[in-house]
Scaffold this active site. Structure first.
Site, mmCIF file in Angstrom:
data_model
loop_
_atom_site.group_PDB
_atom_site.id
_atom_site.type_symbol
_atom_site.label_atom_id
_atom_site.label_comp_id
_atom_site.label_asym_id
_atom_site.label_seq_id
_atom_site.Cartn_x
_atom_site.Cartn_y
_atom_site.Cartn_z
ATOM 1 N N LYS A 110 -46.725 -3.389 -38.381
ATOM 2 C CA LYS A 110 -47.899 -3.473 -39.243
ATOM 3 C C LYS A 110 -49.109 -2.749 -38.652
ATOM 4 C CE LYS A 110 -46.488 -7.252 -42.157
ATOM 5 N NZ LYS A 110 -46.695 -8.631 -42.632
ATOM 6 N N ARG A 137 -39.742 -11.797 -38.401
ATOM 7 C CA ARG A 137 -39.187 -10.873 -39.388
ATOM 8 C C ARG A 137 -39.463 -9.446 -38.924
ATOM 9 N NH1 ARG A 137 -41.066 -8.029 -43.873
ATOM 10 N NH2 ARG A 137 -39.705 -8.011 -45.731
#
Length: 286
Positions: free
Chosen positions: A225, A265
């Site tokens: 991210k 995740r």
């Protein structure tokens, strides 16, 4: 297996004695990290099997990109992308999660063999989602969310990000329970990168203990991210591309495992699978 390390057990799913690893299969043409690579059903299934062989405990299948600014895909197209992949992976004996904000996609994926519904909106995007999950008796991931991708960046405004995210998650947990989802089937996710800037994401990672105090297993989804790109680049340089953030992702995975996360995740499974096993070994040596 033991749960002495307090990660929590999710009813309806296998139990692991360490932080579990959730591998990502994006059946999309426009994901921020690997858009288009697994858009074909056959390639997506092969990728899911490969992730499992590399150490993924669960496979999370999604057919709609949630990167900032991404347009929504229509329901029929999302179903076309997701359900065949879920069915094929479940038929291979994998533990499959469906990443969707739509009740119809959740229902058909559960019927095809998915065991977990991972809704990045925490049930806010589709009023039918919580009743559908409750009727199916499925586990449900409640993520912190402040709106769809086209507007979420403008909502990254906080006075106390940890306190506000915790409070907003508590409200969604209550809504899920009131809607009939059993408390022991609820997982919480702080929503890193969703309506958050890099300092917000870092503060949440630094205070995972406060999120765990909500009393539910915790999923941390930091993989590749933007905040990791900002950390790696420093104040003046351009962030590295998403696929060059996997070592940083593994670092967050180790920190999350050490903090008691139920699962992480990730896109690149092997480094994180190694990281959580090392964290578990250190934890056991205390």
């Amino acid at each position: 297996m033991s749960t002495s390390f307090g990660r929590g057990r999710v009813a309806g799913l296998p139990e692991w004695d360490r932080c579990a690893v959730m591998g990502v299969v994006n059946v999309t043409p426009d994901s921020f990290s690997d858009g288009g690579r697994w858009f074909d059903t056959e390639r997506a299934v092969k990728h899911g099997l490969d992730l499992a062989s590399r150490g993924a405990d669960l496979i999370d299948v999604g057919g709609e990109s949630t990167r900032p600014g991404a347009p929504r895909v229509d329901e029929a197209e999302e179903l076309r992308r997701v359900v065949p992949v879920v069915r094929a992976l479940a038929a291979e004996g994998l533990v499959v999660s469906v990443d969707t904000m739509r009740a119809a996609v959740a229902e058909q994926s559960l019927a095809a063999g998915a065991l977990l519904v991972n809704d990045v909106s925490g049930g806010l995007a589709d009023p039918a989602m919580i009743p559908a999950v409750a009727a199916a008796g499925a586990p449900f991931v409640v993520m912190h969310w402040r709106g769809f991708s086209d507007a979420m960046n403008s909502r990254a405004v906080y006075t106390d990000v940890v306190g506000e995210v915790t409070d907003e998650l508590r409200t969604r947990i209550d809504a899920a329970v009131d809607g009939g989802i059993a408390p022991d089937r609820i997982v919480v996710d702080p929503g890193l990168g969703f309506a958050k800037e890099a300092p917000h994401d870092l503060a949440l990672v630094a205070h995972l203990d406060r999120l765990r105090a909500l009393g539910h297993p915790l999923l941390v989804a930091a993989s590749r991210k933007r905040f990791l790109g900002r950390v790696l680049a420093g104040p003046d340089a351009a962030p590295p591309p998403a696929r060059e953030r996997d070592a940083a992702t593994a670092a967050i995975s180790a920190l999350s495992a050490q903090a008691g996360a139920w699962a992480v995740r990730v896109h690149d499974v092997r480094p994180t699978a190694d990281a959580v096993r090392v964290a578990r070994a250190v934890e056991a040596a205390r």
